[in-house]
Design an enzyme around this catalytic site. Structure first.
Site, mmCIF file in Angstrom:
data_model
loop_
_atom_site.group_PDB
_atom_site.id
_atom_site.type_symbol
_atom_site.label_atom_id
_atom_site.label_comp_id
_atom_site.label_asym_id
_atom_site.label_seq_id
_atom_site.Cartn_x
_atom_site.Cartn_y
_atom_site.Cartn_z
ATOM 1 N N ARG A 15 59.449 3.774 39.797
ATOM 2 C CA ARG A 15 59.630 2.625 40.667
ATOM 3 C C ARG A 15 58.743 2.835 41.892
ATOM 4 O O ARG A 15 58.570 3.954 42.362
ATOM 5 C CB ARG A 15 61.101 2.467 41.104
ATOM 6 N N GLU B 108 56.122 -5.902 44.628
ATOM 7 C CA GLU B 108 55.509 -6.457 43.416
ATOM 8 C C GLU B 108 55.685 -7.965 43.389
ATOM 9 O O GLU B 108 56.759 -8.458 43.717
ATOM 10 C CB GLU B 108 56.138 -5.811 42.179
ATOM 11 N N HIS C 142 52.734 -3.459 36.480
ATOM 12 C CA HIS C 142 54.080 -3.143 35.978
ATOM 13 C C HIS C 142 54.247 -3.631 34.531
ATOM 14 O O HIS C 142 55.094 -4.468 34.224
ATOM 15 C CB HIS C 142 55.161 -3.758 36.875
#
Length: 310
Positions: free
Chosen positions: A223, A252, A271
């Site tokens: 993360r 993000e 991601h």
């Protein structure tokens, strides 16, 4: 009367049909905020919520007094207040296991990646992987899968930092446990796979990067908030470490103005660690199975908060 279910996220037609045969299903667009007051009337009679990127708040839970289960189409659930769900007797289910190998593939791709932008020369040479030391920060399912690729596929020495020892993996891979500071100093490649918790937030910062080799390469597939991003940028700009491969970020999507988007020693992905057709479908199916079992009075496959069942 059928129990009511809200779907927010991507399910296949077959998965929606499976749920619709058992429950009253309301599908909300991904852009619709679940906790929008306009949805409170809908939430008043909902027994289950399934989706990805769910923003669960106490206000939403107040509006859903019949809610029994939330099935997130993800492994991580740091955006969901687990303690609050448990207090209210609401089960939380996630989707581990099914994305392990795909995410490990992405992690090892970042380990091997180079960013070639011109004809090859010393300035663009990469680093060998075979025979190097791979340091795994976190040694759960994904960390172990990355380590197997390194040890068995590329002859890498594996060291790991983890709360508990893993003797089976030590035997299988020749892995050796280290304290975090020792791992950072010894590893050629540092790969982070720990979950985001209060203890791991900003686990790696300026002090940790300073311990790494100047030739060290940093990989984050965990993360974004596990890393102090400004400290990472400083370490990359000032040659404290050689390079980084990143699939996750503090914010993000990554801001277009972030220095990470322009650095020649950074490979950045949006991601996509689990983003294959097979894995995303398997994740969605696990969530469907979880919520179906929970609403039928059975134990879900992947239950995060066992205490909610007591």
């Amino acid at each position: 009367m059928k129990k009511q279910l809200v779907v927010q996220g991507r399910l296949s037609d077959a998965q929606l049909a499976e749920l619709s045969g058992l429950f009253e299903v309301e599908v909300l667009p991904k852009t619709t905020a679940l906790n929008d007051p306009a949805n409170h009337a809908l939430l008043a009679n909902v027994h289950g919520i399934i989706g990805s990127g769910l923003a669960i708040t106490p206000q939403l839970l107040d509006a859903a007094p019949k809610l029994k289960v939330i099935a997130t189409i993800s492994v991580g659930y740091d955006n969901i207040p687990v303690d609050e769900l448990t207090k209210r007797g609401i089960m939380l289910c996630n989707t581990p296991d099914v994305l392990t190998e795909t995410t490990a593939d992405t992690g090892f791709t970042l380990i091997m990646a180079d960013k070639w932008q011109a004809s090859i020369g010393p300035a663009l040479f990469g680093s060998d992987v075979h025979g190097k030391t791979l340091g795994m920060v976190g040694f759960g399912r994904i960390g172990q899968a990355v380590a197997r690729r390194g040890a068995l596929g590329f002859g890498m020495k594996v060291i790991y930092s983890n709360a508990s020892p893993k003797p089976e993996l030590e035997s299988e891979l020749g892995a050796q446990r280290r304290e975090l500071n020792e791992l950072l100093a010894e590893a050629d490649f540092v790969c982070v796979t720990v979950p985001l918790t209060a203890e791991t937030e900003r686990l790696v910062g300026a002090q940790e990067f300073a311990l790494m080799k100047p030739s060290g390469i940093f990989i984050n597939i965990a993360r974004g908030k596990v890393v102090d991003e400004s400290a990472l940028i400083d370490a990359l700009e000032n040659g404290v470490i050689q390079a980084a491969g990143l699939d996750v970020f503090e914010q993000e999507p990554l801001r277009a103005t972030s220095p990470l988007t322009k650095m020649p020693n950074v490979v950045a992905l949006p991601h996509i660690g689990s983003a294959t057709h097979e894995t995303r479908d398997a994740m969605a199916q696990r969530a469907v199975n979880n919520i179906r079992l929970a609403l039928q009075g059975e134990r879900p496959i992947s239950l995060v908060n066992e205490e909610a069942c007591r």
